[in-house]
Design an enzyme around this catalytic site. Structure first.
Site, mmCIF file in Angstrom:
data_model
loop_
_atom_site.group_PDB
_atom_site.id
_atom_site.type_symbol
_atom_site.label_atom_id
_atom_site.label_comp_id
_atom_site.label_asym_id
_atom_site.label_seq_id
_atom_site.Cartn_x
_atom_site.Cartn_y
_atom_site.Cartn_z
ATOM 1 N N THR A 141 -9.691 -23.110 11.156
ATOM 2 C CA THR A 141 -10.760 -24.030 11.558
ATOM 3 C C THR A 141 -11.313 -23.643 12.931
ATOM 4 O O THR A 141 -10.562 -23.175 13.808
ATOM 5 C CB THR A 141 -10.279 -25.499 11.576
ATOM 6 N N SER A 176 -6.315 -31.941 18.290
ATOM 7 C CA SER A 176 -5.592 -32.868 17.401
ATOM 8 C C SER A 176 -4.326 -32.158 16.935
ATOM 9 O O SER A 176 -4.216 -30.927 17.054
ATOM 10 C CB SER A 176 -6.446 -33.278 16.196
ATOM 11 N N TYR A 178 -3.491 -31.934 13.824
ATOM 12 C CA TYR A 178 -3.921 -31.121 12.675
ATOM 13 C C TYR A 178 -4.429 -29.757 13.148
ATOM 14 O O TYR A 178 -3.991 -28.699 12.669
ATOM 15 C CB TYR A 178 -5.014 -31.852 11.875
ATOM 16 N N HIS A 179 -5.362 -29.766 14.119
ATOM 17 C CA HIS A 179 -5.926 -28.495 14.581
ATOM 18 C C HIS A 179 -4.847 -27.622 15.234
ATOM 19 O O HIS A 179 -4.883 -26.401 15.135
ATOM 20 C CB HIS A 179 -7.094 -28.740 15.544
ATOM 21 N N LYS A 182 -3.116 -25.723 12.697
ATOM 22 C CA LYS A 182 -3.888 -24.559 12.241
ATOM 23 C C LYS A 182 -3.717 -23.377 13.212
ATOM 24 O O LYS A 182 -3.691 -22.222 12.800
ATOM 25 C CB LYS A 182 -5.377 -24.905 12.083
ATOM 26 N N VAL A 208 -17.486 -28.982 6.620
ATOM 27 C CA VAL A 208 -18.297 -28.668 5.435
ATOM 28 C C VAL A 208 -19.038 -29.934 4.999
ATOM 29 O O VAL A 208 -18.494 -31.028 5.102
ATOM 30 C CB VAL A 208 -17.373 -28.198 4.279
ATOM 31 N N ARG A 238 -20.373 -38.421 5.855
ATOM 32 C CA ARG A 238 -20.143 -39.805 6.294
ATOM 33 C C ARG A 238 -21.439 -40.466 6.725
ATOM 34 O O ARG A 238 -21.731 -41.594 6.330
ATOM 35 C CB ARG A 238 -19.173 -39.828 7.473
ATOM 36 N N THR A 250 -22.082 -44.035 12.892
ATOM 37 C CA THR A 250 -21.010 -44.196 13.889
ATOM 38 C C THR A 250 -20.925 -42.979 14.817
ATOM 39 O O THR A 250 -20.134 -42.064 14.583
ATOM 40 C CB THR A 250 -19.663 -44.402 13.171
ATOM 41 N N VAL A 251 -21.760 -42.996 15.861
ATOM 42 C CA VAL A 251 -21.707 -41.914 16.865
ATOM 43 C C VAL A 251 -20.614 -42.272 17.875
ATOM 44 O O VAL A 251 -20.617 -43.359 18.438
ATOM 45 C CB VAL A 251 -23.077 -41.786 17.567
ATOM 46 N N ARG A 323 -11.571 -40.982 20.180
ATOM 47 C CA ARG A 323 -10.915 -39.675 20.339
ATOM 48 C C ARG A 323 -10.887 -39.255 21.792
ATOM 49 O O ARG A 323 -11.688 -39.726 22.602
ATOM 50 C CB ARG A 323 -11.682 -38.609 19.554
HETATM 51 N N1 LIG Z 1 -13.494 -29.491 4.583
HETATM 52 C C1 LIG Z 1 -13.726 -29.042 5.808
HETATM 53 O O1 LIG Z 1 -14.716 -29.418 6.435
HETATM 54 C C2 LIG Z 1 -12.794 -28.037 6.441
HETATM 55 C C3 LIG Z 1 -13.150 -27.503 7.685
HETATM 56 C C4 LIG Z 1 -12.309 -26.553 8.269
HETATM 57 C C5 LIG Z 1 -11.170 -26.127 7.621
HETATM 58 N N2 LIG Z 1 -10.836 -26.675 6.410
HETATM 59 C C6 LIG Z 1 -9.605 -26.175 5.765
HETATM 60 O O2 LIG Z 1 -9.907 -25.827 4.423
HETATM 61 C C7 LIG Z 1 -8.783 -26.078 3.580
HETATM 62 C C8 LIG Z 1 -9.214 -26.959 2.429
HETATM 63 O O3 LIG Z 1 -9.706 -28.176 2.969
HETATM 64 P P1 LIG Z 1 -10.441 -29.274 2.080
HETATM 65 O O4 LIG Z 1 -11.367 -29.978 2.959
HETATM 66 O O5 LIG Z 1 -10.910 -28.683 0.818
HETATM 67 O O6 LIG Z 1 -9.215 -30.271 1.866
HETATM 68 P P2 LIG Z 1 -8.500 -30.736 0.524
HETATM 69 O O7 LIG Z 1 -7.512 -31.768 0.967
HETATM 70 O O8 LIG Z 1 -9.500 -31.114 -0.506
HETATM 71 O O9 LIG Z 1 -7.770 -29.403 0.050
HETATM 72 C C9 LIG Z 1 -6.439 -29.097 0.326
HETATM 73 C C10 LIG Z 1 -5.670 -29.115 -0.972
HETATM 74 O O10 LIG Z 1 -4.347 -28.692 -0.715
HETATM 75 C C11 LIG Z 1 -3.457 -29.518 -1.418
HETATM 76 N N3 LIG Z 1 -2.159 -29.499 -0.725
HETATM 77 C C12 LIG Z 1 -1.854 -29.958 0.505
HETATM 78 N N4 LIG Z 1 -0.547 -29.783 0.772
HETATM 79 C C13 LIG Z 1 -0.017 -29.181 -0.322
HETATM 80 C C14 LIG Z 1 1.288 -28.746 -0.666
HETATM 81 N N5 LIG Z 1 2.325 -28.933 0.161
HETATM 82 N N6 LIG Z 1 1.486 -28.157 -1.865
HETATM 83 C C15 LIG Z 1 0.455 -27.976 -2.729
HETATM 84 N N7 LIG Z 1 -0.802 -28.380 -2.463
HETATM 85 C C16 LIG Z 1 -1.037 -28.981 -1.268
HETATM 86 C C17 LIG Z 1 -4.112 -30.883 -1.417
HETATM 87 O O11 LIG Z 1 -3.636 -31.731 -2.451
HETATM 88 C C18 LIG Z 1 -5.588 -30.521 -1.575
HETATM 89 O O12 LIG Z 1 -5.998 -30.486 -2.917
HETATM 90 C C19 LIG Z 1 -7.707 -26.717 4.469
HETATM 91 O O13 LIG Z 1 -6.782 -25.717 4.838
HETATM 92 C C20 LIG Z 1 -8.488 -27.196 5.683
HETATM 93 O O14 LIG Z 1 -7.688 -27.203 6.839
HETATM 94 C C21 LIG Z 1 -11.626 -27.616 5.811
#
Ligand SMILES: NC(=O)c1ccc[n+]([C@@H]2O[C@H](COP(=O)([O-])OP(=O)(O)OC[C@H]3O[C@@H](n4cnc5c(N)ncnc54)[C@H](O)[C@@H]3O)[C@@H](O)[C@H]2O)c1
Length: 378
Positions: A141, A176, A178-179, A182, A208, A238, A250-251, A323
């Site tokens: 990310t 965060s 989460y980040h 990553k 995305v 959102r 919601t800004v 945040r």
């Molecule tokens: N959507 C965004 O805007 C965005 C932005 C930056 C990075 N990402 C990264 O892209 C990837 C996909 O994100 P997304 O938005 O599609 O989220 P998402 O939650 O739809 O996709 C992640 C999938 O992984 C599965 N998962 C999680 N832990 C698991 C485990 N232990 N075993 C098996 N499956 C597991 C979840 O059930 C989910 O279907 C992630 O790594 C996320 O960090 C997403």
């Protein structure tokens, strides 16, 4: 589905972590999404192509390793003699992907760290032990970089120090848990690349938006998950949902937070481009996967303008920022790499925002205003 259409033999592995989390936190999706098995069945019916589905928790090392046993996956359609039962490419999406989720409390921080790091570490060791030549494409990310007061490079930076030079991973400082997970993922991958000659592409993706892929034209039941709540919803999705139900946009704070964004169609193009251009063994390639940058205020203005044109009474509300983040800052990332590989960006235009509105308006009755904002504090 995109890879299957292009002739790849695809296995999807998931444990429904995301759907379970949405249920646990009452963060309902805009519309129901069928199970993976059901989607694969419809895919086969519509295209004649088979996608294997394995339901399993990849944070369990034995589940991960079982996928790498020759013939663990029964590719009955595969007649090629060179078939080894092992993959050529692994695309690693499987993580807890929400910053607010990771900061709800110590328990959700723990789930985020243990899930994300264990999945990545299990993958690393399975690839080391069973198929070192495989190309790992991992979703990272842009949030790993934070908002430094210098230009953001694509993954690497050359540093001169006391008359000597070397190239390092670009400094990372996430805001965060989460980040931060990553960042640690990237470090684990980089370790595997240096120690065992693995080949990895890390895609530093921005938020995305959208849901209109070529696959949903084959059947609308192939739509991806769409969340509009504070925990799992991404900003543009959102704001459009908020505009459709007349909830003020919601800004958070001053709204100068600037990030790189991309359309879901470009996510698919980028992942494909990464797969088709693998790094050499012992190489970690990093791309910044965004197509343009906007501040929160700029996004709010576009959604306000288009929403008003469509007859929605859109208003913008500056909320006290829950945040801990810079609300006005320098932001100048490089993101040429994927475009140079042939990705053709879809930009956020009034027209594309209109088509997103149209999709969300179709589900207006499903939108629950009470889950839009709950103010999870950092
Ligand atoms: N959507 C965004 O805007 C965005 C932005 C930056 C990075 N990402 C990264 O892209 C990837 C996909 O994100 P997304 O938005 O599609 O989220 P998402 O939650 O739809 O996709 C992640 C999938 O992984 C599965 N998962 C999680 N832990 C698991 C485990 N232990 N075993 C098996 N499956 C597991 C979840 O059930 C989910 O279907 C992630 O790594 C996320 O960090 C997403």
């Amino acid at each position: 589905m995109r890879f299957s259409r292009l002739g790849y033999e695809v296995t999807a592995v998931d444990n429904y972590f995301r759907r379970d989390a949405c249920r646990e936190l009452d963060a309902e999706m805009l519309y129901p999404v069928l199970s993976l098995e059901e989607r694969a069945r419809i895919w086969h019916e519509k295209t004649g192509k088979e996608i294997k589905v394995v339901i399993g928790d990849l944070s369990d090392p034995e589940v991960m390793r079982s996928l790498f046993q020759p013939d663990a996956i029964d590719y009955k359609w595969c007649v090629d003699e060179s078939y080894t039962g092992l993959p050529d490419v692994i695309i690693h999406y499987a993580e807890q992907p929400s910053a607010p989720y990771s900061l709800m409390d110590y328990k959700h921080a723990d789930i985020t760290l243990s899930n994300n790091l264990r999945v990545t570490n299990n993958l690393l060791f399975a690839v080391r032990d069973f198929c070192r030549g495989v190309h790992i494409v991992k979703l990272g990310t842009m949030g790993e970089y934070g908002t430094p007061n210098i230009d953001i490079e694509e993954g690497w930076i050359e540093i001169e120090h006391k008359g000597r030079r070397d190239t390092f991973l670009y400094p990372r400082q996430a805001s965060s848990i989460y980040h931060t997970s990553k960042i640690m993922d990237t470090d684990l991958m980089w370790f595997g690349v240096r120690m065992w000659g693995l080949r990895v592409t890390d895609l530093m993706q921005g938020p995305v938006y959208g849901l209109e892929t070529e696959e949903i034209r084959i059947d609308p039941r192939f739509k991806t998950i769409f969340n509009y709540d504070e925990i799992f919803g991404t900003l543009i999705n959102r704001f459009i949902t908020q505009a459709v139900v007349g909830h003020p946009l919601t800004v958070y704070g001053a709204g100068g937070q600037t990030r790189g964004y991309l359309d879901i169609r470009d996510t698919l193009q980028c992942v494909l481009a990464a797969v088709e251009n693998p790094p050499e063994p012992g190489e970690l390639t990093i791309y910044n996967q965004i197509m343009e940058t906007f501040s929160v205020n700029e996004i709010a203005e576009i959604v306000h303008r288009v929403g008003c044109q469509r007859g929605h009474p859109v208003s913008i509300q500056q909320l006290e920022n829950p945040r801990c983040e810079a609300e006005s800052h320098y932001y100048n990332p490089t993101y040429q790499g994927l475009v140079e590989l042939g990705v053709k960006p879809h930009y956020l235009t009034d027209e594309s925002v209109h088509s997103l509105f149209e999709l969300v308006e179709g589900y207006r009755d499903n939108i629950r205003e009470e889950i839009i904002f709950r103010g999870i504090k950092w």
